[in-house]
Design an enzyme around this catalytic site. Structure first.
Site, PDB file in Angstrom:
ATOM      1  N   TYR A 142      -2.439 -44.347  28.564  1.00 48.26           N
ATOM      2  CA  TYR A 142      -3.005 -44.796  27.303  1.00 48.26           C
ATOM      3  C   TYR A 142      -3.890 -46.017  27.547  1.00 48.26           C
ATOM      4  O   TYR A 142      -3.399 -47.098  27.874  1.00 48.26           O
ATOM      5  CB  TYR A 142      -1.910 -45.149  26.300  1.00 48.26           C
ATOM      6  CG  TYR A 142      -0.991 -44.007  25.915  1.00 48.26           C
ATOM      7  CD1 TYR A 142      -1.354 -42.686  26.106  1.00 48.26           C
ATOM      8  CD2 TYR A 142       0.252 -44.270  25.352  1.00 48.26           C
ATOM      9  CE1 TYR A 142      -0.499 -41.646  25.747  1.00 48.26           C
ATOM     10  CE2 TYR A 142       1.110 -43.235  24.979  1.00 48.26           C
ATOM     11  CZ  TYR A 142       0.722 -41.923  25.188  1.00 48.26           C
ATOM     12  OH  TYR A 142       1.584 -40.907  24.829  1.00 48.26           O
ATOM     13  N   HIS A 175       5.151 -37.258  32.104  1.00 45.62           N
ATOM     14  CA  HIS A 175       4.258 -36.963  30.979  1.00 45.62           C
ATOM     15  C   HIS A 175       3.867 -35.489  30.917  1.00 45.62           C
ATOM     16  O   HIS A 175       3.831 -34.887  29.834  1.00 45.62           O
ATOM     17  CB  HIS A 175       3.001 -37.839  31.090  1.00 45.62           C
ATOM     18  CG  HIS A 175       2.377 -38.173  29.782  1.00 45.62           C
ATOM     19  ND1 HIS A 175       1.545 -39.253  29.614  1.00 45.62           N
ATOM     20  CD2 HIS A 175       2.441 -37.577  28.572  1.00 45.62           C
ATOM     21  CE1 HIS A 175       1.134 -39.299  28.358  1.00 45.62           C
ATOM     22  NE2 HIS A 175       1.663 -38.288  27.710  1.00 45.62           N
ATOM     23  N   SER A 223       3.464 -37.219  17.303  1.00 47.26           N
ATOM     24  CA  SER A 223       2.541 -36.742  16.259  1.00 47.26           C
ATOM     25  C   SER A 223       3.288 -36.048  15.121  1.00 47.26           C
ATOM     26  O   SER A 223       2.879 -34.966  14.677  1.00 47.26           O
ATOM     27  CB  SER A 223       1.481 -35.803  16.860  1.00 47.26           C
ATOM     28  OG  SER A 223       0.630 -36.486  17.743  1.00 47.26           O
ATOM     29  N   PRO A 224       4.366 -36.653  14.606  1.00 53.17           N
ATOM     30  CA  PRO A 224       5.106 -36.003  13.517  1.00 53.17           C
ATOM     31  C   PRO A 224       4.322 -35.977  12.211  1.00 53.17           C
ATOM     32  O   PRO A 224       4.720 -35.281  11.266  1.00 53.17           O
ATOM     33  CB  PRO A 224       6.362 -36.870  13.398  1.00 53.17           C
ATOM     34  CG  PRO A 224       5.922 -38.225  13.850  1.00 53.17           C
ATOM     35  CD  PRO A 224       4.958 -37.954  14.975  1.00 53.17           C
ATOM     36  N   LEU A 225       3.218 -36.716  12.166  1.00 51.84           N
ATOM     37  CA  LEU A 225       2.345 -36.724  10.984  1.00 51.84           C
ATOM     38  C   LEU A 225       1.057 -35.944  11.233  1.00 51.84           C
ATOM     39  O   LEU A 225       0.067 -36.122  10.518  1.00 51.84           O
ATOM     40  CB  LEU A 225       2.018 -38.167  10.576  1.00 51.84           C
ATOM     41  CG  LEU A 225       3.227 -38.965  10.079  1.00 51.84           C
ATOM     42  CD1 LEU A 225       2.876 -40.435   9.911  1.00 51.84           C
ATOM     43  CD2 LEU A 225       3.742 -38.393   8.764  1.00 51.84           C
ATOM     44  N   GLY A 226       1.086 -35.079  12.253  1.00 50.26           N
ATOM     45  CA  GLY A 226      -0.101 -34.269  12.512  1.00 50.26           C
ATOM     46  C   GLY A 226      -1.337 -35.111  12.789  1.00 50.26           C
ATOM     47  O   GLY A 226      -2.415 -34.840  12.256  1.00 50.26           O
ATOM     48  N   ARG A 227      -1.167 -36.143  13.637  1.00 51.91           N
ATOM     49  CA  ARG A 227      -2.266 -37.067  13.952  1.00 51.91           C
ATOM     50  C   ARG A 227      -2.881 -37.665  12.690  1.00 51.91           C
ATOM     51  O   ARG A 227      -4.078 -37.874  12.586  1.00 51.91           O
ATOM     52  CB  ARG A 227      -3.320 -36.373  14.809  1.00 51.91           C
ATOM     53  CG  ARG A 227      -2.760 -35.935  16.151  1.00 51.91           C
ATOM     54  CD  ARG A 227      -3.765 -35.187  17.017  1.00 51.91           C
ATOM     55  NE  ARG A 227      -3.159 -34.879  18.297  1.00 51.91           N
ATOM     56  CZ  ARG A 227      -2.355 -33.835  18.517  1.00 51.91           C
ATOM     57  NH1 ARG A 227      -2.120 -32.995  17.533  1.00 51.91           N
ATOM     58  NH2 ARG A 227      -1.814 -33.628  19.693  1.00 51.91           N
ATOM     59  N   GLY A 228      -2.017 -37.927  11.732  1.00 52.86           N
ATOM     60  CA  GLY A 228      -2.449 -38.570  10.496  1.00 52.86           C
ATOM     61  C   GLY A 228      -2.847 -37.617   9.390  1.00 52.86           C
ATOM     62  O   GLY A 228      -2.944 -38.024   8.224  1.00 52.86           O
ATOM     63  N   PHE A 229      -3.069 -36.349   9.719  1.00 55.43           N
ATOM     64  CA  PHE A 229      -3.553 -35.399   8.713  1.00 55.43           C
ATOM     65  C   PHE A 229      -2.541 -35.222   7.586  1.00 55.43           C
ATOM     66  O   PHE A 229      -2.909 -35.127   6.409  1.00 55.43           O
ATOM     67  CB  PHE A 229      -3.845 -34.047   9.365  1.00 55.43           C
ATOM     68  CG  PHE A 229      -4.904 -33.242   8.661  1.00 55.43           C
ATOM     69  CD1 PHE A 229      -6.124 -32.976   9.259  1.00 55.43           C
ATOM     70  CD2 PHE A 229      -4.681 -32.725   7.385  1.00 55.43           C
ATOM     71  CE1 PHE A 229      -7.103 -32.234   8.601  1.00 55.43           C
ATOM     72  CE2 PHE A 229      -5.644 -31.986   6.724  1.00 55.43           C
ATOM     73  CZ  PHE A 229      -6.862 -31.745   7.335  1.00 55.43           C
TER      74      PHE A 229
END
Length: 333
Positions: A58, A125, A204-210
């Site tokens: 990262y 990873h 990404s439990p929020l779908g990358r913010g979507f």
């Protein structure tokens, strides 16, 4: 509020019931702001969100350095997780490296960047198709013996990889993408992890913010935001996925929560061995995410969410190159 804890794996790894993904503080999601990122990490610790997730790739090490600076005076409050195994080549190309010598080298480099004496949870990873997983995990186990690492994890590992790895050393956590619109982990990996006593860390439990409902057009994203390259954020896929989010928003309004909190609550409801690590670089979003811990979902709510977002509901693949995902074209070593 006081964030409860959950125990992952058979070795006793105890973490906060929700973690904090730190990647976006340094890369991928537009301009970085270390002052706000540091304040976000400190606020997380104040709220009891003590499980911090980073990786050596990262920002090519920059994120580990940022996290290290932020926790320098609060290390004893943190369960610190990082990862190794993805290396960059010419032109931004990527490859996996699981060679034992590299495992040891990468760990020492991460410890230096983090300013830490020990890494609480150390993940591979991505699996290296050229190196048997037994050899890689064997080297990781040596790090535990040496006192440089406390617990071991795998990221995006297939069921077969988990079985072979766990035969060498106990694996405490599997980190894979899991959300209302990314459910392929349910095909085989969740059951295998549970059979082996491995905790599950959805990224990404929020779908990358979507799934927060805050993104209504790809044009709203910064020019260098990596989501422009993601199939689900492009063209007709974007529009179809917006329709899914609108249905989530309707149920969230009934529950008195935000769409993001509802989406996070769904992930958290998948089991006591599940600890999502929503990523953010802003305190306001962190506080919203933590609020998801207070959202209770009934069996009727879960059934409605199953209707709203059944497996395969999202339009488009998770990545442009799905070869980096277990169970697809990447060798399942």
């Amino acid at each position: 509020m006081t964030v409860a804890s959950r125990t992952l794996g058979s070795e006793g790894l105890e973490v906060s019931a929700q973690g904090l993904g730190c990647m976006g503080m340094s890369t991928a999601y537009g301009p970085a702001d270390e002052t706000e990122a540091t304040a976000t990490i400190h606020r997380a610790l104040d709220l009891g969100v003590s499980f911090l997730d980073t990786a050596d790739m990262y920002g090519v090490g920059a994120n580990e350095e940022l996290v290290g600076r932020a926790i320098a005076n609060r290390r004893d409050e943190v369960v610190l997780a990082t990862k190794f195994g993805i290396v960059f080549g010419p032109g931004g190309s990527r490859s996996a490296n699981g060679a034992p010598d590299y495992v040891r080298e990468a760990c020492d480099a991460s410890l230096r960047r983090l300013g830490a004496d020990v890494i609480d949870l150390y993940y591979q990873h991505r699996a290296d198709p050229e190196v048997p997983i037994e050899d890689t995990v064997g080297a990781m186990a040596e790090l535990v013996t040496a006192g440089k690492v406390r617990y071991l994890g795998l990221s995006e590992a297939s069921a077969d990889t988990m079985r072979r790895a766990a035969a060498v050393h106990p694996i405490s956590a599997l980190q894979s993408e899991w959300s209302l619109w990314s459910r392929d982990i349910e095909d085989e990996d969740v059951a295998t992890a549970r059979e082996l006593g491995i905790g599950i860390i959805p990224y990404s439990p929020l779908g990358r913010g979507f799934l927060t409902g805050k993104i209504t057009s790809a044009a709203e994203l910064a020019d260098d935001d990596f989501r422009h390259t993601q199939p689900r954020f492009r063209g007709d896929n974007f529009d179809r996925n917006l329709e899914l989010v609108e249905r989530v928003r309707e149920l969230a309004a009934e529950k008195g929560s935000t769409p993001g909190q509802l989406a996070l609550a769904w992930v958290q409801a998948q089991g006591s061995d599940v600890v999502p690590i929503p990523g953010t670089k802003r305190r306001s979003y962190l506080e919203e995410n933590v609020g998801a811990l207070d959202v209770d979902l009934s069996s009727a709510d879960l059934a409605r969410l199953e209707e709203i977002a059944p497996r395969g509901a999202a339009a488009g693949d998770r990545y442009d190159d799905m070869s980096w995902v277990a169970g697809h074209t990447r060798a399942r070593t």
